[in-house]
Design a protein around this motif. Sequence first.
Motif, PDB file in Angstrom:
ATOM      1  N   SER A  28     -69.689  78.412-100.489  1.00  0.00           N
ATOM      2  CA  SER A  28     -69.196  78.605 -99.132  1.00  0.00           C
ATOM      3  C   SER A  28     -68.198  77.505 -98.784  1.00  0.00           C
ATOM      4  CB  SER A  28     -70.353  78.589 -98.133  1.00  0.00           C
ATOM      5  OG  SER A  28     -69.866  78.615 -96.807  1.00  0.00           O
ATOM      6  N   VAL A  29     -67.083  77.910 -98.192  1.00  0.00           N
ATOM      7  CA  VAL A  29     -66.075  76.955 -97.723  1.00  0.00           C
ATOM      8  C   VAL A  29     -65.748  77.237 -96.256  1.00  0.00           C
ATOM      9  CG1 VAL A  29     -65.100  76.477 -99.999  1.00  0.00           C
ATOM     10  CG2 VAL A  29     -64.216  78.390 -98.659  1.00  0.00           C
ATOM     11  N   GLU A  30     -66.763  77.650 -95.523  1.00  0.00           N
ATOM     12  CA  GLU A  30     -66.583  77.993 -94.108  1.00  0.00           C
ATOM     13  C   GLU A  30     -66.016  76.826 -93.318  1.00  0.00           C
ATOM     14  OE1 GLU A  30     -69.323  79.386 -90.273  1.00  0.00           O
ATOM     15  OE2 GLU A  30     -70.174  79.393 -92.299  1.00  0.00           O
ATOM     16  N   ASN A  31     -66.323  75.595 -93.751  1.00  0.00           N
ATOM     17  CA  ASN A  31     -65.872  74.417 -93.007  1.00  0.00           C
ATOM     18  C   ASN A  31     -64.360  74.337 -92.882  1.00  0.00           C
ATOM     19  OD1 ASN A  31     -64.771  72.173 -95.102  1.00  0.00           O
ATOM     20  ND2 ASN A  31     -66.452  73.289 -96.072  1.00  0.00           N
ATOM     21  N   VAL A  32     -63.622  74.958 -93.825  1.00  0.00           N
ATOM     22  CA  VAL A  32     -62.160  74.892 -93.793  1.00  0.00           C
ATOM     23  C   VAL A  32     -61.613  75.537 -92.522  1.00  0.00           C
ATOM     24  CG1 VAL A  32     -60.048  75.597 -94.999  1.00  0.00           C
ATOM     25  CG2 VAL A  32     -62.020  74.788 -96.301  1.00  0.00           C
ATOM     26  N   ASP A  33     -62.356  76.490 -91.949  1.00  0.00           N
ATOM     27  CA  ASP A  33     -61.915  77.125 -90.701  1.00  0.00           C
ATOM     28  C   ASP A  33     -61.779  76.119 -89.565  1.00  0.00           C
ATOM     29  OD1 ASP A  33     -61.708  79.709 -91.702  1.00  0.00           O
ATOM     30  OD2 ASP A  33     -63.792  80.184 -91.269  1.00  0.00           O
ATOM     31  N   HIS A  34     -62.451  74.988 -89.685  1.00  0.00           N
ATOM     32  CA  HIS A  34     -62.453  73.987 -88.619  1.00  0.00           C
ATOM     33  C   HIS A  34     -61.327  72.963 -88.770  1.00  0.00           C
ATOM     34  CE1 HIS A  34     -66.533  75.019 -86.937  1.00  0.00           C
ATOM     35  NE2 HIS A  34     -66.569  75.647 -88.098  1.00  0.00           N
ATOM     36  N   LEU A  35     -60.582  73.029 -89.864  1.00  0.00           N
ATOM     37  CA  LEU A  35     -59.541  72.028 -90.094  1.00  0.00           C
ATOM     38  C   LEU A  35     -58.383  72.093 -89.098  1.00  0.00           C
ATOM     39  CD1 LEU A  35     -59.281  71.823 -93.989  1.00  0.00           C
ATOM     40  CD2 LEU A  35     -60.437  70.266 -92.416  1.00  0.00           C
ATOM     41  N   PRO A  36     -57.893  73.289 -88.708  1.00  0.00           N
ATOM     42  CA  PRO A  36     -56.758  73.293 -87.765  1.00  0.00           C
ATOM     43  C   PRO A  36     -57.068  72.601 -86.444  1.00  0.00           C
ATOM     44  CG  PRO A  36     -56.929  75.420 -88.842  1.00  0.00           C
ATOM     45  CD  PRO A  36     -58.162  74.650 -89.229  1.00  0.00           C
ATOM     46  N   ALA A  37     -58.249  72.867 -85.869  1.00  0.00           N
ATOM     47  CA  ALA A  37     -58.611  72.212 -84.606  1.00  0.00           C
ATOM     48  C   ALA A  37     -58.763  70.710 -84.810  1.00  0.00           C
ATOM     49  CB  ALA A  37     -59.898  72.813 -84.058  1.00  0.00           C
ATOM     50  N   PHE A  38     -59.359  70.327 -85.930  1.00  0.00           N
ATOM     51  CA  PHE A  38     -59.523  68.906 -86.259  1.00  0.00           C
ATOM     52  C   PHE A  38     -58.169  68.230 -86.402  1.00  0.00           C
ATOM     53  CE2 PHE A  38     -60.036  65.786 -89.829  1.00  0.00           C
ATOM     54  CZ  PHE A  38     -60.751  64.824 -89.134  1.00  0.00           C
ATOM     55  N   GLN A  39     -57.259  68.881 -87.131  1.00  0.00           N
ATOM     56  CA  GLN A  39     -55.933  68.305 -87.300  1.00  0.00           C
ATOM     57  C   GLN A  39     -55.203  68.199 -85.966  1.00  0.00           C
ATOM     58  OE1 GLN A  39     -54.559  66.945 -90.105  1.00  0.00           O
ATOM     59  NE2 GLN A  39     -52.978  66.273 -88.658  1.00  0.00           N
ATOM     60  N   GLY A  40     -55.434  69.164 -85.075  1.00  0.00           N
ATOM     61  CA  GLY A  40     -54.840  69.079 -83.743  1.00  0.00           C
ATOM     62  C   GLY A  40     -55.308  67.842 -82.999  1.00  0.00           C
ATOM     63  N   GLN A  41     -56.581  67.514 -83.111  1.00  0.00           N
ATOM     64  CA  GLN A  41     -57.101  66.298 -82.474  1.00  0.00           C
ATOM     65  C   GLN A  41     -56.489  65.048 -83.095  1.00  0.00           C
ATOM     66  OE1 GLN A  41     -61.320  67.577 -83.143  1.00  0.00           O
ATOM     67  NE2 GLN A  41     -61.597  66.967 -81.005  1.00  0.00           N
ATOM     68  N   LEU A  42     -56.327  65.056 -84.417  1.00  0.00           N
ATOM     69  CA  LEU A  42     -55.724  63.901 -85.083  1.00  0.00           C
ATOM     70  C   LEU A  42     -54.248  63.760 -84.702  1.00  0.00           C
ATOM     71  CD1 LEU A  42     -57.287  64.239 -88.649  1.00  0.00           C
ATOM     72  CD2 LEU A  42     -58.085  62.843 -86.729  1.00  0.00           C
ATOM     73  N   ASN A  43     -53.570  64.897 -84.550  1.00  0.00           N
ATOM     74  CA  ASN A  43     -52.177  64.850 -84.095  1.00  0.00           C
ATOM     75  C   ASN A  43     -52.085  64.201 -82.721  1.00  0.00           C
ATOM     76  OD1 ASN A  43     -51.307  66.141 -86.413  1.00  0.00           O
ATOM     77  ND2 ASN A  43     -51.173  68.170 -85.476  1.00  0.00           N
ATOM     78  N   ASP A  44     -53.041  64.520 -81.842  1.00  0.00           N
ATOM     79  CA  ASP A  44     -53.051  63.923 -80.509  1.00  0.00           C
ATOM     80  C   ASP A  44     -53.213  62.405 -80.582  1.00  0.00           C
ATOM     81  OD1 ASP A  44     -52.768  66.423 -79.378  1.00  0.00           O
ATOM     82  OD2 ASP A  44     -54.899  66.672 -78.920  1.00  0.00           O
ATOM     83  N   LEU A  45     -53.885  61.931 -81.641  1.00  0.00           N
ATOM     84  CA  LEU A  45     -54.054  60.489 -81.838  1.00  0.00           C
ATOM     85  C   LEU A  45     -52.885  59.874 -82.597  1.00  0.00           C
ATOM     86  CD1 LEU A  45     -57.861  60.305 -82.809  1.00  0.00           C
ATOM     87  CD2 LEU A  45     -56.815  59.683 -80.614  1.00  0.00           C
ATOM     88  N   GLY A  46     -51.946  60.712 -83.005  1.00  0.00           N
ATOM     89  CA  GLY A  46     -50.788  60.205 -83.733  1.00  0.00           C
ATOM     90  C   GLY A  46     -51.084  59.830 -85.168  1.00  0.00           C
ATOM     91  N   LEU A  47     -52.089  60.461 -85.773  1.00  0.00           N
ATOM     92  CA  LEU A  47     -52.492  60.112 -87.135  1.00  0.00           C
ATOM     93  C   LEU A  47     -51.885  61.064 -88.149  1.00  0.00           C
ATOM     94  CD1 LEU A  47     -56.268  59.267 -86.557  1.00  0.00           C
ATOM     95  CD2 LEU A  47     -54.279  57.759 -86.402  1.00  0.00           C
ATOM     96  N   LYS A  48     -51.775  60.581 -89.386  1.00  0.00           N
ATOM     97  CA  LYS A  48     -51.315  61.401 -90.505  1.00  0.00           C
ATOM     98  C   LYS A  48     -52.470  61.506 -91.502  1.00  0.00           C
ATOM     99  CE  LYS A  48     -46.396  60.317 -90.117  1.00  0.00           C
ATOM    100  NZ  LYS A  48     -45.181  59.812 -90.809  1.00  0.00           N
ATOM    101  N   THR A  49     -52.827  62.719 -91.851  1.00  0.00           N
ATOM    102  CA  THR A  49     -54.043  62.946 -92.616  1.00  0.00           C
ATOM    103  C   THR A  49     -53.745  63.225 -94.079  1.00  0.00           C
ATOM    104  OG1 THR A  49     -54.733  64.119 -90.616  1.00  0.00           O
ATOM    105  CG2 THR A  49     -56.273  64.105 -92.467  1.00  0.00           C
ATOM    106  N   SER A  50     -54.594  62.679 -94.953  1.00  0.00           N
ATOM    107  CA  SER A  50     -54.529  62.965 -96.383  1.00  0.00           C
ATOM    108  C   SER A  50     -55.761  63.776 -96.748  1.00  0.00           C
ATOM    109  CB  SER A  50     -54.489  61.664 -97.195  1.00  0.00           C
ATOM    110  OG  SER A  50     -53.387  60.868 -96.809  1.00  0.00           O
ATOM    111  N   TYR A  51     -55.556  65.021 -97.150  1.00  0.00           N
ATOM    112  CA  TYR A  51     -56.647  65.904 -97.531  1.00  0.00           C
ATOM    113  C   TYR A  51     -56.745  65.961 -99.056  1.00  0.00           C
ATOM    114  CZ  TYR A  51     -56.626  67.665 -92.704  1.00  0.00           C
ATOM    115  OH  TYR A  51     -56.687  67.783 -91.338  1.00  0.00           O
ATOM    116  N   PHE A  52     -57.882  65.552 -99.595  1.00  0.00           N
ATOM    117  CA  PHE A  52     -58.147  65.692-101.024  1.00  0.00           C
ATOM    118  C   PHE A  52     -58.835  67.040-101.236  1.00  0.00           C
ATOM    119  CE2 PHE A  52     -57.957  61.000-100.710  1.00  0.00           C
ATOM    120  CZ  PHE A  52     -57.018  60.755-101.700  1.00  0.00           C
ATOM    121  N   LEU A  53     -58.132  67.988-101.852  1.00  0.00           N
ATOM    122  CA  LEU A  53     -58.605  69.359-101.981  1.00  0.00           C
ATOM    123  C   LEU A  53     -59.311  69.574-103.319  1.00  0.00           C
ATOM    124  CD1 LEU A  53     -55.376  71.264-100.821  1.00  0.00           C
ATOM    125  CD2 LEU A  53     -57.182  70.275 -99.390  1.00  0.00           C
ATOM    126  N   ASP A  54     -60.485  70.226-103.283  1.00  0.00           N
ATOM    127  CA  ASP A  54     -61.133  70.569-104.540  1.00  0.00           C
ATOM    128  C   ASP A  54     -60.878  72.040-104.871  1.00  0.00           C
ATOM    129  OD1 ASP A  54     -63.102  72.102-103.215  1.00  0.00           O
ATOM    130  OD2 ASP A  54     -64.747  71.184-104.318  1.00  0.00           O
TER     131      ASP A  54
END
Length: 327
Positions: A28-54
């Motif tokens: 199951s990789v259901e958690n990936v559905d939550h990444l866009p909202a999470f990235q939106g919050q990080l964008n609001d903080l002005g952060l740049k994210t590094s995602y290590f994908l398996d």
Amino acid sequence: MRKVYFVLSVDTEEEWDWDGPFPNKVISVENVDHLPAFQGQLNDLGLKTSYFLDYAVMENPHARDLLADLYQSNPGIEYGSHLHPWVTPPIVPVKSEADSHIVNLPIDIVGEQLKSLTSTITELTGRQPTSFRSGRWGINDDILRALADQGYLVDSSIYPFYENDWFSCADYDSWPLAMSYLQTTPELIELPVTAGFNHRPFTRAQRLHKTLEQPAWARFHVIGVLWALMLHRKIYLSPELSTSRDMIALCKEMLQAECPVIHMYLHSSSLLPGSTRYVQSQRDKNRLMKRIESVVDFLRSQCEVEPLAITEAALRLREEGALKDHG
């Protein structure tokens, strides 16, 4: 005001019971559905994210499409590689916990798995991934050379002040390293996550910690007593593992040591409440985000913070001569 680079990395992977068997059939990789909202919050903080994908998230069509959209709509993010041997072809059956650590596998198998993972990420983004983190941490010279041979520039598999039955990072701190002794082209850069103690020097604190872990001392629970008294705390800069107060205490020590980069990390599965031991409810998830915000706010109150994806941060540090030579 001094400048510090801030890196936030996310191990982006399947969800499973970390105390149970390793998944290689029902994944199951259901958690990936939550990444866009999470990235939106990080964008609001002005952060740049590094995602290590398996490979598990890359072979799921829905997750793959979502990750492609996320990459296209957020130019500041980076996709690196995260190798879980139990889901990456050629798949290695995990018969024991030792098999889950790539340092215990033949290098020809690890090299082929790395090729599989690298190619699928390249197909998604149109760019060769340049950063890597092993699943469950740990690295060795053969794997580092394989990374360089396949075009990687940055490794982040060292977990400072940690050791288990198969590898030891106990003598590493969080300072970024030039891995010159490997004599690879390109030269690899090691950029570990930030870890340490609430007092310095960390090397002395680590020696104390290892002593207190020995049976003669462990039966008296001295580490727990010192933790409760806030006299000696081993802290990892992860909002899953550590409170805002402890992470800020660690950041204070890192700034006093003039470390040029602060590196926070977490797992994507913690964005789906109930998937990890760290986040069991929406309240826990909100607290996770609040911890990230609190640490960033503290750092910005103390210095000029420049958020960067991991490869850019590593290359900047090399240009500035800020790497320690691990040669």
